[in-house]
Design an enzyme around this catalytic site. Structure first.
Site, PDB file in Angstrom:
ATOM      1  N   MET A  30       0.836  -1.207   0.000  1.00  0.00           N
ATOM      2  CA  MET A  30       0.000   0.000   0.000  1.00  0.00           C
ATOM      3  C   MET A  30       0.872   1.260   0.000  1.00  0.00           C
ATOM      4  O   MET A  30       0.382   2.354   0.308  1.00  0.00           O
ATOM      5  CB  MET A  30      -0.937  -0.001   1.205  1.00  0.00           C
ATOM      6  N   GLU A  35      11.910  -0.199   4.990  1.00  0.00           N
ATOM      7  CA  GLU A  35      12.857  -1.299   4.803  1.00  0.00           C
ATOM      8  C   GLU A  35      12.175  -2.677   4.841  1.00  0.00           C
ATOM      9  O   GLU A  35      12.660  -3.617   4.214  1.00  0.00           O
ATOM     10  CB  GLU A  35      13.933  -1.172   5.888  1.00  0.00           C
ATOM     11  N   HIS A  37       9.183  -3.424   3.488  1.00  0.00           N
ATOM     12  CA  HIS A  37       8.748  -3.645   2.102  1.00  0.00           C
ATOM     13  C   HIS A  37       9.946  -3.965   1.204  1.00  0.00           C
ATOM     14  O   HIS A  37       9.878  -4.851   0.348  1.00  0.00           O
ATOM     15  CB  HIS A  37       8.094  -2.379   1.540  1.00  0.00           C
ATOM     16  N   GLY A 147       4.805 -10.450   3.808  1.00  0.00           N
ATOM     17  CA  GLY A 147       5.560 -10.366   5.045  1.00  0.00           C
ATOM     18  C   GLY A 147       4.897 -11.126   6.186  1.00  0.00           C
ATOM     19  O   GLY A 147       3.672 -11.112   6.317  1.00  0.00           O
TER      20      GLY A 147
HETATM   21  P1  AMP Z   1       1.457  -2.962   3.479  1.00  0.00           P
HETATM   22  O1  AMP Z   1       2.004  -1.892   2.589  1.00  0.00           O
HETATM   23  O2  AMP Z   1       1.425  -2.591   4.921  1.00  0.00           O
HETATM   24  O3  AMP Z   1       0.129  -3.500   2.973  1.00  0.00           O
HETATM   25  O4  AMP Z   1       2.475  -4.177   3.411  1.00  0.00           O
HETATM   26  C1  AMP Z   1       2.832  -4.747   2.183  1.00  0.00           C
HETATM   27  C2  AMP Z   1       3.631  -5.997   2.438  1.00  0.00           C
HETATM   28  O5  AMP Z   1       4.793  -5.695   3.192  1.00  0.00           O
HETATM   29  C3  AMP Z   1       2.851  -7.061   3.232  1.00  0.00           C
HETATM   30  O6  AMP Z   1       3.156  -8.351   2.711  1.00  0.00           O
HETATM   31  C4  AMP Z   1       3.411  -6.883   4.615  1.00  0.00           C
HETATM   32  O7  AMP Z   1       3.321  -8.061   5.407  1.00  0.00           O
HETATM   33  C5  AMP Z   1       4.851  -6.537   4.324  1.00  0.00           C
HETATM   34  N1  AMP Z   1       5.457  -5.846   5.450  1.00  0.00           N
HETATM   35  C6  AMP Z   1       4.998  -4.741   6.088  1.00  0.00           C
HETATM   36  N2  AMP Z   1       5.805  -4.416   7.116  1.00  0.00           N
HETATM   37  C7  AMP Z   1       6.793  -5.337   7.136  1.00  0.00           C
HETATM   38  C8  AMP Z   1       7.934  -5.550   7.967  1.00  0.00           C
HETATM   39  N3  AMP Z   1       8.224  -4.751   8.995  1.00  0.00           N
HETATM   40  N4  AMP Z   1       8.736  -6.593   7.687  1.00  0.00           N
HETATM   41  C9  AMP Z   1       8.463  -7.432   6.650  1.00  0.00           C
HETATM   42  N5  AMP Z   1       7.413  -7.281   5.826  1.00  0.00           N
HETATM   43  C10 AMP Z   1       6.576  -6.249   6.067  1.00  0.00           C
END
Ligand code: AMP
Length: 280
Positions: A30, A35, A37, A147
């Site tokens: 999103m 780091e 991502h 993640g």
């Molecule tokens: P989001 O933008 O929050 O929807 O996250 C996009 C992807 O990045 C999802 O697969 C999350 O699980 C992953 N993600 C977000 N934060 C982290 C993190 N701190 N460590 C590893 N992966 C992450």
């Protein structure tokens, strides 16, 4: 690095990659990248000839009282970070193409969402599965990286992929943390300096549960009590603390060989989630 904003252009490029035998990796996000991502991008880069990162703040996964409008966005910075990390394509679909007038399809699991965040965020996982299936249909990836930070989401996507026989390998990437243990999250940007200090209690609570489990405590009531105490003493509010089966997410009374601890807490008005494998 190319920026693509339409589904048809994305599909055409993916089809041409596929004709050349290129393995396509997708990292759905999103935006407001950090780091965490970017570590997913690295994982995709290691395994794929072409890496696509999608950026789409998906309204369907936000509840009416949640932060869709306030959700942080910074496309320019995201593009710079992704270019530096060797991304091939950034796919930024438009709202009216993702949800055109008359859109009525929903993708919904019947069991996994009835736990943890799914109980607290009505309809959230329906929004996630619906949008992720649409992103898969647009990008046509061989591999998709998610993640472990969003552990329930990871399980839900793995289940959807199996249930629908999608020809996609779901790869799980470990949680990337700040030096004090706080899991990186776009929502951390909401925290005031005092709240940011307080926020490390979420990881401290999980670590305490792991220490206790490793020390032989099996009663999950004791683990949950200890986690709650750490969070409340820091001045944050518990949304849930749970010890669950890592496959079904059902709550455990006693810690088994495989068990996961999960926390959601409000630090001020910001809801943070995190989870950890207990034992081992
Ligand atoms: P989001 O933008 O929050 O929807 O996250 C996009 C992807 O990045 C999802 O697969 C999350 O699980 C992953 N993600 C977000 N934060 C982290 C993190 N701190 N460590 C590893 N992966 C992450």
């Amino acid at each position: 690095m190319k920026v693509i904003r339409t589904v048809s252009e994305m599909q055409a490029l993916s089809r041409s990659w596929a004709r050349q035998g290129t393995v396509i990796g997708l990292v759905p996000t999103m935006g407001f990248l950090h780091e965490g991502h970017l570590s997913l991008v690295d994982t995709a880069r290691e395994r794929c000839g072409a890496v696509v990162v999608s950026i789409f703040v998906n309204p369907m996964q936000f509840g009416p009282k949640e932060d869709f409008n306030a959700y942080p966005r910074n496309e320019k910075q995201d593009l710079e970070l992704l270019e530096a990390r060797g991304t091939d394509v950034v796919f930024i679909p438009q709202l009216d193409e993702m949800y055109p007038k008359g859109f009525e399809t929903r993708v919904e699991l019947t069991r996994l969402p009835n736990h943890l965040c799914g109980l607290r965020r009505e309809g959230h996982f329906r929004g996630v599965t619906t949008v992720v299936l649409k992103l898969f249909a647009a990008v046509l990836p061989n591999i998709a990286v998610f993640g472990e930070k969003d552990y329930q989401q990871l399980l839900v996507i793995q289940r959807m992929v199996r249930d629908l026989n999608l020809p996609i390998e779901v790869v799980a990437a470990p949680t990337v943390r700040e030096p004090d243990g706080l899991a990186m999250s776009s929502r951390n940007s909401y925290l005031s300096p005092e709240e940011r200090t307080m926020a490390s209690c979420v990881f401290q609570a999980l670590q305490r549960a792991r220490q206790m489990a490793n020390g032989g405590v099996v009663d999950t009531i004791m683990l949950r009590r200890a986690m709650t105490e750490i969070i409340e003493q820091a001045g944050a509010q518990v949304d849930y603390v749970a010890v669950v089966d890592p496959d079904t997410l059902e709550e455990l009374l006693l810690v088994k060989e495989r068990a996961h601890a999960a926390v959601a807490a409000f630090v001020g008005r910001t809801r943070l989630i995190d989870n950890i494998r207990l034992k081992g």
